[in-house]
Design an enzyme around this catalytic site. Structure first.
Site, PDB file in Angstrom:
ATOM      1  N   ASP A  61       0.833  -1.207   0.000  1.00  0.00           N
ATOM      2  CA  ASP A  61       0.000   0.000   0.000  1.00  0.00           C
ATOM      3  C   ASP A  61       0.868   1.257   0.000  1.00  0.00           C
ATOM      4  O   ASP A  61       1.939   1.277   0.596  1.00  0.00           O
ATOM      5  CB  ASP A  61      -0.936  -0.002   1.218  1.00  0.00           C
ATOM      6  CG  ASP A  61      -2.034   1.031   1.084  1.00  0.00           C
ATOM      7  OD1 ASP A  61      -2.350   1.446  -0.053  1.00  0.00           O
ATOM      8  OD2 ASP A  61      -2.592   1.453   2.121  1.00  0.00           O
TER       9      ASP A  61
ATOM     10  N   ARG B 142       0.528   7.889 -10.738  1.00  0.00           N
ATOM     11  CA  ARG B 142       0.369   6.758  -9.805  1.00  0.00           C
ATOM     12  C   ARG B 142       1.032   5.497 -10.347  1.00  0.00           C
ATOM     13  O   ARG B 142       1.604   4.701  -9.602  1.00  0.00           O
ATOM     14  CB  ARG B 142      -1.126   6.480  -9.579  1.00  0.00           C
ATOM     15  CG  ARG B 142      -1.861   7.575  -8.834  1.00  0.00           C
ATOM     16  CD  ARG B 142      -3.359   7.238  -8.750  1.00  0.00           C
ATOM     17  NE  ARG B 142      -3.573   5.918  -8.189  1.00  0.00           N
ATOM     18  CZ  ARG B 142      -3.552   5.647  -6.888  1.00  0.00           C
ATOM     19  NH1 ARG B 142      -3.327   6.609  -6.013  1.00  0.00           N
ATOM     20  NH2 ARG B 142      -3.764   4.428  -6.461  1.00  0.00           N
TER      21      ARG B 142
ATOM     22  N   ASN C 170      -9.999  -3.897  -6.744  1.00  0.00           N
ATOM     23  CA  ASN C 170      -9.106  -3.000  -7.498  1.00  0.00           C
ATOM     24  C   ASN C 170      -9.523  -2.783  -8.955  1.00  0.00           C
ATOM     25  O   ASN C 170      -9.034  -1.864  -9.609  1.00  0.00           O
ATOM     26  CB  ASN C 170      -7.654  -3.486  -7.438  1.00  0.00           C
ATOM     27  CG  ASN C 170      -6.985  -3.241  -6.102  1.00  0.00           C
ATOM     28  OD1 ASN C 170      -6.070  -3.963  -5.698  1.00  0.00           O
ATOM     29  ND2 ASN C 170      -7.416  -2.219  -5.381  1.00  0.00           N
ATOM     30  N   TRP C 171     -10.471  -3.613  -9.463  1.00  0.00           N
ATOM     31  CA  TRP C 171     -10.961  -3.404 -10.841  1.00  0.00           C
ATOM     32  C   TRP C 171     -11.647  -2.056 -10.992  1.00  0.00           C
ATOM     33  O   TRP C 171     -11.825  -1.551 -12.099  1.00  0.00           O
ATOM     34  CB  TRP C 171     -11.952  -4.503 -11.239  1.00  0.00           C
ATOM     35  CG  TRP C 171     -11.363  -5.882 -11.301  1.00  0.00           C
ATOM     36  CD1 TRP C 171     -11.588  -6.891 -10.416  1.00  0.00           C
ATOM     37  CD2 TRP C 171     -10.470  -6.422 -12.300  1.00  0.00           C
ATOM     38  NE1 TRP C 171     -10.884  -8.017 -10.793  1.00  0.00           N
ATOM     39  CE2 TRP C 171     -10.194  -7.750 -11.949  1.00  0.00           C
ATOM     40  CE3 TRP C 171      -9.869  -5.888 -13.452  1.00  0.00           C
ATOM     41  CZ2 TRP C 171      -9.351  -8.572 -12.693  1.00  0.00           C
ATOM     42  CZ3 TRP C 171      -9.034  -6.703 -14.201  1.00  0.00           C
ATOM     43  CH2 TRP C 171      -8.788  -8.030 -13.816  1.00  0.00           C
TER      44      TRP C 171
ATOM     45  N   ARG D 157     -10.539   0.742 -10.262  1.00  0.00           N
ATOM     46  CA  ARG D 157      -9.578   1.812 -10.583  1.00  0.00           C
ATOM     47  C   ARG D 157      -9.624   2.162 -12.071  1.00  0.00           C
ATOM     48  O   ARG D 157     -10.100   1.358 -12.881  1.00  0.00           O
ATOM     49  CB  ARG D 157      -8.179   1.364 -10.182  1.00  0.00           C
ATOM     50  CG  ARG D 157      -8.091   1.178  -8.680  1.00  0.00           C
ATOM     51  CD  ARG D 157      -6.697   0.894  -8.231  1.00  0.00           C
ATOM     52  NE  ARG D 157      -6.694   0.831  -6.775  1.00  0.00           N
ATOM     53  CZ  ARG D 157      -5.691   1.184  -6.002  1.00  0.00           C
ATOM     54  NH1 ARG D 157      -4.574   1.626  -6.539  1.00  0.00           N
ATOM     55  NH2 ARG D 157      -5.780   1.111  -4.699  1.00  0.00           N
TER      56      ARG D 157
ATOM     57  N   SER E  22      -8.537  -4.631   4.938  1.00  0.00           N
ATOM     58  CA  SER E  22      -9.004  -4.477   3.560  1.00  0.00           C
ATOM     59  C   SER E  22      -9.278  -5.805   2.851  1.00  0.00           C
ATOM     60  O   SER E  22      -8.808  -6.028   1.734  1.00  0.00           O
ATOM     61  CB  SER E  22      -8.003  -3.649   2.737  1.00  0.00           C
ATOM     62  OG  SER E  22      -7.851  -2.383   3.295  1.00  0.00           O
TER      63      SER E  22
ATOM     64  N   GLU F 124       0.252 -11.634  14.033  1.00  0.00           N
ATOM     65  CA  GLU F 124       0.687 -10.371  14.637  1.00  0.00           C
ATOM     66  C   GLU F 124       0.605  -9.311  13.550  1.00  0.00           C
ATOM     67  O   GLU F 124       1.113  -9.516  12.439  1.00  0.00           O
ATOM     68  CB  GLU F 124       2.121 -10.481  15.160  1.00  0.00           C
ATOM     69  CG  GLU F 124       2.279 -11.424  16.323  1.00  0.00           C
ATOM     70  CD  GLU F 124       1.513 -10.976  17.563  1.00  0.00           C
ATOM     71  OE1 GLU F 124       1.348  -9.763  17.783  1.00  0.00           O
ATOM     72  OE2 GLU F 124       1.069 -11.861  18.322  1.00  0.00           O
TER      73      GLU F 124
HETATM   74  C1  FPP Z   1      -1.521  -0.331  -3.482  1.00  0.00           C
HETATM   75  O1  FPP Z   1      -1.093   1.005  -3.576  1.00  0.00           O
HETATM   76  C2  FPP Z   1      -0.998  -1.119  -4.577  1.00  0.00           C
HETATM   77  C3  FPP Z   1      -1.745  -1.777  -5.515  1.00  0.00           C
HETATM   78  C4  FPP Z   1      -3.212  -1.807  -5.512  1.00  0.00           C
HETATM   79  C5  FPP Z   1      -1.115  -2.520  -6.623  1.00  0.00           C
HETATM   80  C6  FPP Z   1       0.159  -3.252  -6.277  1.00  0.00           C
HETATM   81  C7  FPP Z   1       0.626  -4.020  -7.449  1.00  0.00           C
HETATM   82  C8  FPP Z   1       1.827  -3.940  -8.002  1.00  0.00           C
HETATM   83  C9  FPP Z   1       2.924  -3.089  -7.463  1.00  0.00           C
HETATM   84  C10 FPP Z   1       2.085  -4.760  -9.245  1.00  0.00           C
HETATM   85  C11 FPP Z   1       3.167  -5.748  -9.117  1.00  0.00           C
HETATM   86  C12 FPP Z   1       3.019  -6.641  -7.950  1.00  0.00           C
HETATM   87  C13 FPP Z   1       3.913  -7.608  -7.625  1.00  0.00           C
HETATM   88  C14 FPP Z   1       3.642  -8.465  -6.458  1.00  0.00           C
HETATM   89  C15 FPP Z   1       5.139  -7.852  -8.408  1.00  0.00           C
HETATM   90  P1  FPP Z   1      -2.191   2.128  -3.812  1.00  0.00           P
HETATM   91  O2  FPP Z   1      -2.311   2.368  -5.259  1.00  0.00           O
HETATM   92  O3  FPP Z   1      -3.460   1.740  -3.131  1.00  0.00           O
HETATM   93  O4  FPP Z   1      -1.522   3.340  -3.108  1.00  0.00           O
HETATM   94  P2  FPP Z   1      -2.291   4.587  -2.453  1.00  0.00           P
HETATM   95  O5  FPP Z   1      -3.020   4.050  -1.249  1.00  0.00           O
HETATM   96  O6  FPP Z   1      -1.175   5.498  -2.088  1.00  0.00           O
HETATM   97  O7  FPP Z   1      -3.205   5.150  -3.495  1.00  0.00           O
END
Ligand code: FPP
Length: 247
Positions: free
Chosen positions: A27, A40, A75-76, A78, A203, A214
């Site tokens: 996150d 982003r 997350n879809w 987005r 979440s 933990e």
């Molecule tokens: C959360 O940050 C991150 C995600 C929803 C996507 C994470 C996925 C990758 C980095 C792709 C590759 C993954 C691996 C395991 C190689 P956010 O966008 O929610 O951040 P924010 O809360 O600051 O908006």
């Protein structure tokens, strides 16, 4: 001080008492990028690299299972561009992992619904799982299109089918029966669950499996959560007194 306590920097991880299974919610990629005036998607690219770095570190120190929340069933929602960047980064990660699993002795598993994923990524996931099947080192579970409620719902459907088929009676349903129907069936529950990025909620991640994990929250954004931050989380874990409901 609250939940985000600063740790002393001179303490060392006790390698003889590591958490066997670490779970991480990635996150803060978006906010990390925004603070730097970047899109982003740039945050996801750096976040993805950081996952490689942290996974290598976990493997090197002897962690047995690493589970990562990479893409949730929610997350879809987005913007399309962001979703397709995350999918491309995941594809890139899997392609590289397929090359590396033998060298690093890694097992790769994907937890989540296969519905809605492209043929390309499905094929890569299946190749990666097959190629790493014989490996005996750290198991990396990538939660992709994952939601814990969806997982539990599917487990319930499976159990009801078994009851209807006469394979199981209602009285025979135990906690073990439920665990055996989850993606994590052959994996011990996480000992330590880490969430960077400053939020203090689960979440919809591993709701069943994290019953006694933990929890460790950090206000660092994921792209800046480095090996030293992971050490801090493990050191904090090693100070906790896990009672699992006992005294
Ligand atoms: C959360 O940050 C991150 C995600 C929803 C996507 C994470 C996925 C990758 C980095 C792709 C590759 C993954 C691996 C395991 C190689 P956010 O966008 O929610 O951040 P924010 O809360 O600051 O908006």
């Amino acid at each position: 001080m609250g939940i985000f306590r600063k740790k002393r920097t001179d303490e060392k991880v006790d390698l003889t008492a590591l958490p066997e299974h670490i779970a991480i919610i990635l996150d803060g990629n978006g906010r990390w990028a925004k603070r730097r005036g970047l899109p982003r998607t740039a945050g996801h690219a750096v976040g993805s690299e950081n996952f490689r770095k942290i996974a290598t570190y976990c493997n090197d120190i002897g962690v047995k299972y690493l589970t990562v929340y990479a893409f949730s069933t929610e997350n879809w929602k987005r913007p399309d561009e962001e979703v397709s960047t995350i999918m491309s980064l995941l594809e890139k990660y899997i392609i590289e992992a397929i090359e590396e699993v033998t060298k690093k002795n890694l097992r790769l598993r994907f937890w989540g619904s296969r519905e809605g994923l492209s043929e390309k990524i499905l094929k890569l996931m299946s190749d990666a799982e097959k190629k790493s099947d014989e490996m005996t080192g750290m198991q990396v579970n990538v939660c992709l299109n994952y939601g814990a409620r969806d997982e539990i719902k599917n487990a319930l459907r499976g159990i009801v089918k078994d009851v209807e088929a006469g394979k199981l009676s209602c009285e025979e349903i135990s906690e073990k029966t439920i665990s055996s129907k989850l993606y994590s069936a052959d994996t011990p529950d996480p000992d330590l669950l880490i969430r960077p990025g400053g939020e203090t909620r689960l979440s919809n991640f591993l709701l069943w499996q994290a019953a006694y994990s933990e929890l460790y929250f950090s206000d660092k954004f994921w792209p800046e959560f480095d090996e030293r931050e992971l050490d801090r989380a493990i050191i904090e874990f090693q100070k906790r007194n896990r009672r699992f409901g006992g005294v």
